[in-house]
Design an enzyme around this catalytic site. Structure first.
Site, short mmCIF file in Angstrom:
data_model
loop_
_atom_site.label_atom_id
_atom_site.label_comp_id
_atom_site.label_asym_id
_atom_site.label_seq_id
_atom_site.Cartn_x
_atom_site.Cartn_y
_atom_site.Cartn_z
N SER A 35 0.81 -1.22 0.00
CA SER A 35 0.00 0.00 0.00
C SER A 35 0.85 1.27 0.00
CB SER A 35 -0.95 -0.01 1.21
OG SER A 35 -0.21 -0.12 2.41
N THR A 36 1.98 1.28 0.67
CA THR A 36 2.83 2.48 0.69
C THR A 36 3.47 2.66 -0.69
OG1 THR A 36 3.36 1.79 2.95
CG2 THR A 36 4.49 3.75 2.12
N ALA A 91 8.07 -1.57 3.68
CA ALA A 91 8.64 -2.63 4.53
C ALA A 91 7.65 -2.93 5.64
CB ALA A 91 9.97 -2.19 5.11
N GLY A 103 7.75 -8.71 2.77
CA GLY A 103 7.05 -9.87 2.26
C GLY A 103 5.64 -10.02 2.79
N GLY A 104 5.20 -9.01 3.56
CA GLY A 104 3.83 -9.06 4.07
C GLY A 104 2.81 -9.16 2.94
N GLU A 111 10.98 -8.46 -4.97
CA GLU A 111 11.43 -7.24 -4.28
C GLU A 111 12.92 -7.33 -3.94
OE1 GLU A 111 7.27 -5.93 -2.06
OE2 GLU A 111 8.63 -7.26 -1.04
C1 5RP Z 1 5.19 -6.73 0.08
C2 5RP Z 1 6.00 -5.94 1.03
C3 5RP Z 1 5.49 -4.61 1.42
O1 5RP Z 1 6.41 -3.63 1.07
C4 5RP Z 1 5.28 -4.61 2.90
O2 5RP Z 1 4.39 -5.67 3.23
C5 5RP Z 1 4.68 -3.29 3.39
O3 5RP Z 1 3.40 -3.14 2.87
P1 5RP Z 1 2.50 -1.89 3.22
O4 5RP Z 1 3.15 -0.69 2.62
O5 5RP Z 1 1.17 -2.21 2.60
O6 5RP Z 1 2.41 -1.79 4.72
O7 5RP Z 1 7.05 -6.33 1.46
O8 5RP Z 1 5.74 -8.01 -0.13
#
Ligand code: 5RP
Length: 262
Positions: A35-36, A91, A103-104, A111
């Site tokens: 999302s970021t 991240a 990796g969330g 990446e």
């Molecule tokens: C995806 C990622 C994202 O960068 C990480 O999960 C952060 O996500 P968000 O900006 O939605 O909090 O590593 O694999």
């Protein structure tokens, strides 16, 4: 429009907006996922469309690729780009040395490959991602589907000799079925609670035959741009040893603030 954004979305937005300072015309740019990073892609798209910024983007997921095309960024593959000037990505956690858990969103493999093939990696995050010690966020590892249960058992066994506070792992699901990555693999989330030695853990995990890659980014990130809900932005550069603070004004912009899905 911006009044509808939560403080956390405002924080992500200002971090992404500020990180655009790292991008200049002619650059090949790694575009992160999540999302970021979606805010970043939208901000860069606006610069391309309205300010004539000329960049080539290498996305780190099919989702980011679709968004980049949608906002007008020229998309090329990593093999076409060969090497990148900068990668900007989100991240799940970062520590004082700018080591990361990522990796969330399940895109850690692309990446990591893209970030490693860049002169510079810049992380964009809200302050909630900052930790003293990595590991509260479950560490994702990408494993091949063949024999994944055996790999899971071997990974858990290998954790016995690691300095961590938990050894349980779970298969990431998408509804009732395994979550499948862009590379056709599965994700195991390791519930470690505390990772005392990320470098060692990363090496041990990547030695397992069924493990493709893990979400620890050690010595890859060069700078973090931290956004706050009130528009404050802090830029920490680990190489220069500098910390700079600034404040961004929210400017209402329908194109940017509409249709953000996550
Ligand atoms: C995806 C990622 C994202 O960068 C990480 O999960 C952060 O996500 P968000 O900006 O939605 O909090 O590593 O694999």
């Amino acid at each position: 429009m911006t009044g509808e954004l939560s403080p956390i979305d405002k924080a992500k937005f200002v971090a992404a907006k500020k990180a655009c300072d790292y991008v200049e015309s002619g650059m090949r740019v790694g575009l992160g996922s999540g999302s970021t990073a979606a805010w970043l892609v939208k901000c860069l798209g606006e610069l391309v469309r309205e300010d004539g910024l000329k960049i080539k983007g290498v996305p780190t997921s099919t989702r980011t690729a679709a968004l980049a095309r949608e906002v007008g960024i020229e998309v090329i593959s990593l093999d076409e780009a060969k090497w990148l000037d900068v990668t900007i990505d989100g991240a799940d956690e970062y520590d004082a040395n700018l080591n990361l858990i990522k990796g969330g969103g399940g895109s850690l493999l692309q990446e990591k490959i893209v970030a490693t093939a860049s002169d510079q990696m810049v992380v964009i995050a809200d302050i909630g991602k900052q930790v003293e010690t990595l590991g509260a966020f479950p560490l994702p590892i990408e494993v091949i589907p063949f024999g994944w249960q055996t790999t899971k058992a071997l990974v858990e066994e290998s954790l016995i000799s690691m300095d961590v506070l938990g050894r349980n792992s779970t298969l990431r699901l998408n509804g009732d079925t395994p979550f499948v990555t862009d590379e056709g693999n599965f994700i195991l989330d390791l519930h470690l609670n505390r990772i005392a030695n990320g470098r060692q853990l990363s090496l041990v995990l990547n030695q397992m035959p069924g493990v493709v890659e893990n979400g620890l980014f050690i010595d890859i990130c060069d700078a973090v741009v931290i956004g706050y809900g009130d528009g404050k932005v802090e830029v920490r550069d680990i190489n220069a040893g500098t910390v700079e603070e600034t404040r961004l004004d929210f400017v209402e912009n329908d194109n940017l603030f509409m249709d953000l899905t996550d």
